[in-house]
Design an enzyme around this catalytic site. Sequence first.
Site, PDB file in Angstrom:
ATOM      1  N   GLN A  45      30.211 131.575  21.403  1.00 30.40           N
ATOM      2  CA  GLN A  45      30.695 131.381  20.029  1.00 30.40           C
ATOM      3  C   GLN A  45      32.094 132.001  19.871  1.00 30.40           C
ATOM      4  OE1 GLN A  45      29.125 129.839  17.157  1.00 30.40           O
ATOM      5  NE2 GLN A  45      31.218 130.097  16.401  1.00 30.40           N
TER       6      GLN A  45
ATOM      7  N   CYS B  74      30.159 130.985  11.986  1.00 28.12           N
ATOM      8  CA  CYS B  74      29.608 130.389  13.212  1.00 28.12           C
ATOM      9  C   CYS B  74      28.633 129.255  12.905  1.00 28.12           C
ATOM     10  CB  CYS B  74      28.946 131.463  14.052  1.00 28.12           C
ATOM     11  SG  CYS B  74      27.769 132.455  13.135  1.00 28.12           S
TER      12      CYS B  74
HETATM   13  N1   CP Z   1      26.569 128.920  15.939  1.00 29.79           N
HETATM   14  C1   CP Z   1      25.456 128.618  16.630  1.00 29.79           C
HETATM   15  O1   CP Z   1      25.114 129.270  17.625  1.00 29.79           O
HETATM   16  O2   CP Z   1      24.818 127.517  16.180  1.00 29.79           O
HETATM   17  P1   CP Z   1      23.354 127.041  16.643  1.00 29.79           P
HETATM   18  O3   CP Z   1      22.405 128.128  16.257  1.00 29.79           O
HETATM   19  O4   CP Z   1      23.123 125.755  15.906  1.00 29.79           O
HETATM   20  O5   CP Z   1      23.389 126.838  18.131  1.00 29.79           O
END
Ligand code: CP
Length: 336
Positions: free
Chosen positions: A136, A270
């Site tokens: 991320q 995120c």
């Molecule tokens: N930001 C993130 O990790 O998204 P997900 O949980 O959808 O993978």
Amino acid sequence: MSLYKKSFLKLLDLSADEINGLITLAEKFKALKKNGVPHKLCEGKSVALIFEKTSTRTRCAFEVASNDLGIHPVYLSPECSQIGNKESIADTARVLGRMFDGIEYRGYGQEIVETLARYSGVPVWNGLTNESHPTQILADMMTIKERFGTVKGIKLVFMGNSMYNMGNSLMVGCAKLGVDFVACSPAGYFPCGDLTKICKAEAEKNGSTISFITDPFEAVKNADVIYTDVWVSLGEPDEAWAKRIKDLLPYRVTKELMDKASPDCVFMHCLPSFHDLKTNIGKSIFDKFGIDCMEVTDEVFESERSVVFDEAENRMHTIKAVMASSLCPEQTLDKI
Ligand code: CP
């Protein structure tokens, strides 16, 4: 840099050059994809994608990136595999290492990805653990670079609950890349002391600072990026919501807060985000606590300043860079 045959477990393991190299490679992959240029650099390889927790972005990013690189991905969920229930992580690692060229893991403790890497003999990539979310951060840094032309010298404020994987990982990424990092949280929600000490030393080496501030309006002065995340993390009990809402409501990212930052300040998250009532959890929180958004208002989320979907797209380009760097010798990557 050479990350060939290496795992990607946490950002602290990488040098600034290696992190910047991954972002540069992701930028090249993004350009190739936009121009429709095939880049199946890993034809014939197979990877295992272990998800012990839910995911939209990370899973899709690994699957699409695999397809673009010519890799065959195999998705393993807790329901469809023996992992953890009938087979230990060390035994799973030794089995998967005999069949696959790389393993992605999303789930619980950091020690699990470390064990997978130790026993499998193939590169292991951290798709989120309780402690760390390194892929991320690569996407976030790529997004900041796209917006500002550089990451060095940028001031990033993480607003809200900074004691978990996102706050911790952003602090590490900022320290490594010379970004001024401010955690803006109530007392008791800051990153832990040991990691902070390491990051402060790393930041000093790279010409940036790490600060903890409790006043949101003080924290966002001259900020280039205001970042937030959900107040209750994956895997935490529902009972956590009441206390979190009470403690973190003053840290919600609002237009008033954005207006106190630098004029070019962007909003980052995120995802997923509780910015409206279009989710089951959002609706249930509204019914119980009467709030129609949580960590960010819908106004900020939907504004021109919001780059959240650039971040989401960049998950795929950066994850592609991580897999290709582990699976391809440098000479192969130099050709693109
Ligand atoms: N930001 C993130 O990790 O998204 P997900 O949980 O959808 O993978």
